[in-house]
Write a protein that holds these residues in place. Sequence first.
Motif, PDB file in Angstrom:
ATOM      1  N   SER A 178       0.834  -1.214   0.000  1.00  0.00           N
ATOM      2  CA  SER A 178       0.000   0.000   0.000  1.00  0.00           C
ATOM      3  C   SER A 178       0.863   1.255   0.000  1.00  0.00           C
ATOM      4  CB  SER A 178      -0.931   0.007   1.219  1.00  0.00           C
ATOM      5  OG  SER A 178      -1.870  -1.042   1.135  1.00  0.00           O
ATOM      6  N   ARG A 179       1.877   1.272   0.827  1.00  0.00           N
ATOM      7  CA  ARG A 179       2.758   2.437   0.879  1.00  0.00           C
ATOM      8  C   ARG A 179       3.561   2.590  -0.413  1.00  0.00           C
ATOM      9  NH1 ARG A 179       1.439   1.332   5.866  1.00  0.00           N
ATOM     10  NH2 ARG A 179       1.776   2.824   7.568  1.00  0.00           N
ATOM     11  N   ARG A 220       1.313   4.121  -3.044  1.00  0.00           N
ATOM     12  CA  ARG A 220       1.166   5.565  -2.853  1.00  0.00           C
ATOM     13  C   ARG A 220       2.427   6.298  -3.294  1.00  0.00           C
ATOM     14  NH1 ARG A 220      -1.794   4.148   1.862  1.00  0.00           N
ATOM     15  NH2 ARG A 220       0.037   4.364   3.205  1.00  0.00           N
ATOM     16  N   ASP A 222      -4.837   4.503  -2.573  1.00  0.00           N
ATOM     17  CA  ASP A 222      -5.338   3.925  -1.322  1.00  0.00           C
ATOM     18  C   ASP A 222      -5.829   2.495  -1.505  1.00  0.00           C
ATOM     19  OD1 ASP A 222      -4.857   6.320   0.097  1.00  0.00           O
ATOM     20  OD2 ASP A 222      -6.734   7.159  -0.659  1.00  0.00           O
ATOM     21  N   ASP A 224      -6.147  -1.445  -1.173  1.00  0.00           N
ATOM     22  CA  ASP A 224      -5.824  -2.449  -0.169  1.00  0.00           C
ATOM     23  C   ASP A 224      -5.334  -3.712  -0.867  1.00  0.00           C
ATOM     24  OD1 ASP A 224      -6.583  -0.876   1.995  1.00  0.00           O
ATOM     25  OD2 ASP A 224      -8.694  -1.452   1.786  1.00  0.00           O
TER      26      ASP A 224
END
Length: 713
Positions: free
Chosen positions: A384-385, A388, A481, A483
């Motif tokens: 997820s990071r 981003r 964002d 998941d």
Amino acid sequence: MRTEDVLAAVGTGLWQWDEATGTVTVDARAARLLGLSGGPAEHRTSAVRACLHAADYVSLSGAVSLAYSEGTVAEALVRVVGDNGTILRTVRARVRPQGTVMTGTLHEVRGGPSRAAAQAGGGWRRAREAFLLDAGRALAEADSTAEVLRVAATLSMPGFSPDGLAVFGTDGDRLSVIGHHGQAAGTEDPFLDMPLDTDYPAALVVRTGQAVYLPSPAAYEDRFPVTWPLVKPFGRSSWAYLPLVVAGSTIGAWMAAFRDPVVFTPDERSVLTTVARMLAQALSRAHLHESERALTDGLQRTMLPARRPGIEGMAVAARYVPTGGGLQVGGDWYDVIGLPSGRTAIVIGDVQGHDVRAAGIMGQLRIALRAYAAEGHHPDAVLSRTSRFLAGLHDGLPDGPADGLRDGLREGLHDGLHAGLHADESADVRFATCLYLEADPLTGTLDVCRAGHPEPAIRLGDGTTIVRRTAGGLPLGIEPDTDYPTTRMVLEPGEVLLLCTDGLIETGGHDLETGWQRLRNVLEAGPADDLEELADSLIRAVHGPASHHTTGPLADRREDDIALVLLRRDPDGPTCAVPVRRAVLTVSQTDPGRIRATREDIRALLHDWTSADQVESAVLLVSELVTNVLVHTDEDAVLTAMVTGMPGTRRLHVEVGDRSDDMPHRRSPGEMASSGRGLMLIEELADAWGVDPRGDGKSIWFELYEATSPSAV
């Protein structure tokens, strides 16, 4: 007496050819020699050309072009023809080019070239053309400096061939020897590191860009007396030094030395000049190719793991094969990362594209993902990071083809991925697929997260290979964002896990189904106990032999980058298919009395542990860690304890987590202090310990390895 009168007295005429105005000016004698009426006059170029034999005019033009490049005088025998095509006479034409104007003389040659001689000359020209075509083809195929020099050494020029050659380059203000042929090893020593202002032909050629022809030893000694003693021992009779010119710049010099005397006629100089031009281009291409290979190797060394990956209790083999053409780097990568928890992360990914920009984005992604993994985040949080991070690289770019690609990927994850990622590689926005897993070699547990990447395959103990279905999310960079669900699986002892990019599956016109079938056949037939050979077999099944980091020209049919990782759980390593015992406890801020209960639970979990001292150490450390959470944070403490392995060789792993981001710090308590010794106790009593930052807080963990003790229970 005027110069014109002297020349006329010896039968020589003057002419001047002006390319800018398209006119030729002749005196009376030159007019008579060319068969032009009217005496001294100015004529159109076309009228003068009509007076010359067509083949001889071509030879004269070639000599003039050569004289332009060398700054010398052009000379040729030309036949003058009448209106009906009969040959009137043969004249020797000499001109010196100066800008667009050529000034020279014409002189009749008695007993000019016979018909047989003319035919022989035509045969020589045909041989010359055939030689130049063959030489050009051979030099064009040479892809390294050594190969260029080898080709140059084997050139057999029509009618004359050098028996020695040398290629000189420059290194600052000094001459360097790139290579030589026909001389014994070590004889080049006097010419190494020679200043460019040395009285040596090659140095003069590099300084001026003009060729130097020395038809005899006397000519050499007369013109270059200083360096003649260095050349005399070689026993040559003639020398030609020609500039190596690329894009108008002189990059070096080529020396051709002859055992037999050579007079260097215009035709011979023309051949040498043409070869020098081709040689310069070939050397320039070879240097560029070698620079690209060096850059490729450097990029790969930077972007791929510096050491061969290894995991205790597991065998690992990895390969990276870039696509063909240009710089052989691309967007595929793999990595093996040691984690603070003692587990190991394996990553494989594919950035859209096969160019330097894809490689650059890949390098940034690899660094970012490593940083998130090192912080102790769970696999889903790592992806997820990273997603981003990649999406942030696109901020500020104008809307374009990537918007439609993003919509297509949202509509259908897998179909959209393969339709979209290769749809427009020129788009400014790039996306990446990725598979990230954490492996515990003791239990064989694998926690897998997948971002649009091909699923893993497992070769089971009986040789059967299956594609392991795992949950997945969008490719990295699509939705900031997104998941990423985690799939847990267990790799049993002796089983082999395959992770790869789509290049290994789809190269050769295969789709996912047929591509997996091809790989399944190789996995089932290959040696499971030799991962290196198995990895090579997979690469060979696609397009031929490979090395650990293959960069050479494997095959022209290479269509996409390939990265693969093979992981086998060691049958002889430490094993524990499932945890022997496990306890999960929560101690809230409102119920500190539960700390006593955690101590009793740990004692119960370790009731048959062989070392009583280790049991008491575990109880003390658990009490200290839980108390620290309640005292120094406002969060509840979550304790997870797990005992794995066989009696006598077991491992206790304890984690105490909370939702606070405040990290523990070492302090120096005084003698009477009642706190501040937590980290000191862990360092003293635990066999291993660490702190893992997490997306929603942190955890402090320690491990004890069972050992036999006199105080055993």
